[in-house]
Design a protein around this motif. Sequence first.
Motif, short mmCIF file in Angstrom:
data_model
loop_
_atom_site.label_atom_id
_atom_site.label_comp_id
_atom_site.label_asym_id
_atom_site.label_seq_id
_atom_site.Cartn_x
_atom_site.Cartn_y
_atom_site.Cartn_z
N LYS A 74 -46.12 -35.95 -8.06
CA LYS A 74 -46.60 -36.03 -9.44
C LYS A 74 -47.25 -34.71 -9.89
O LYS A 74 -46.98 -34.21 -10.97
N GLU A 75 -48.10 -34.14 -9.02
CA GLU A 75 -48.80 -32.90 -9.34
C GLU A 75 -47.86 -31.70 -9.40
O GLU A 75 -48.16 -30.68 -10.00
N LEU A 76 -46.69 -31.82 -8.75
CA LEU A 76 -45.74 -30.72 -8.66
C LEU A 76 -44.64 -30.76 -9.72
O LEU A 76 -43.73 -29.93 -9.71
N LYS A 77 -44.73 -31.71 -10.65
CA LYS A 77 -43.68 -31.89 -11.66
C LYS A 77 -43.33 -30.61 -12.42
O LYS A 77 -42.17 -30.40 -12.76
N LYS A 78 -44.31 -29.75 -12.68
CA LYS A 78 -44.01 -28.57 -13.49
C LYS A 78 -43.50 -27.37 -12.67
O LYS A 78 -43.27 -26.30 -13.21
N TYR A 79 -43.30 -27.59 -11.37
CA TYR A 79 -42.80 -26.53 -10.50
C TYR A 79 -41.42 -26.87 -9.97
O TYR A 79 -41.06 -28.03 -9.85
N VAL A 80 -40.67 -25.85 -9.61
CA VAL A 80 -39.39 -26.05 -8.95
C VAL A 80 -39.70 -26.42 -7.50
O VAL A 80 -40.48 -25.72 -6.84
N THR A 81 -39.14 -27.54 -7.04
CA THR A 81 -39.36 -27.97 -5.66
C THR A 81 -38.03 -28.35 -5.02
O THR A 81 -37.05 -28.61 -5.72
N SER A 82 -38.03 -28.39 -3.72
CA SER A 82 -36.91 -28.94 -2.96
C SER A 82 -37.54 -29.68 -1.79
O SER A 82 -38.76 -29.83 -1.73
N THR A 83 -36.77 -30.10 -0.84
CA THR A 83 -37.25 -30.94 0.25
C THR A 83 -38.59 -30.50 0.84
O THR A 83 -39.51 -31.28 0.92
N GLY A 84 -38.73 -29.25 1.24
CA GLY A 84 -39.99 -28.81 1.84
C GLY A 84 -40.55 -27.57 1.20
O GLY A 84 -41.37 -26.86 1.79
N ALA A 85 -40.12 -27.27 -0.03
CA ALA A 85 -40.51 -26.01 -0.67
C ALA A 85 -40.98 -26.20 -2.11
O ALA A 85 -40.54 -27.09 -2.82
N ILE A 86 -41.89 -25.30 -2.49
CA ILE A 86 -42.42 -25.27 -3.86
C ILE A 86 -42.35 -23.83 -4.33
O ILE A 86 -42.69 -22.91 -3.57
N GLN A 87 -41.96 -23.62 -5.58
CA GLN A 87 -41.93 -22.27 -6.14
C GLN A 87 -43.04 -22.13 -7.18
O GLN A 87 -43.07 -22.88 -8.16
#
Length: 127
Positions: free
Chosen positions: A79-92
């Motif tokens: 939920k907190e990461l919605k505004k970021y590009v994410t994949s299985t184990g990564a956040i940009q």
Amino acid sequence: MMNAKPSSVEEYLSWCSPEVREKLEQMRTTILKAIPKAKEVISYHMPAYKTTEVLVYFSAAKKHIGFYPTSSGVTEFKKELKKYVTSTGAIQFPLDKPLPIQLITDISKFRAAEAEAKAELKKKKKE
């Protein structure tokens, strides 16, 4: 930098431009404050923070800072990461935006607690 193999976090950081290095230093400080028991290592050619297992990694990319808290770290904070590009184990985290210090802190602490619980469970199984 793809084929480079740094021997320390300092060496890794020294290869980055001053602007990127500043963000990476901010990541480093945030993680070390969140999980002071973690040992700083190089794993998969990136800075990583380890207790009983590697908890989180980070790296510099062309337009973002990659933060790798494993799949559970991404899933738990979906939920907190919605505004970021994410994949299985990564956040940009985009280079042109401030780093979300509290979110990085929370994810790092979560991973430390998760690893501690896993190690405790393993210990109990052996007894």
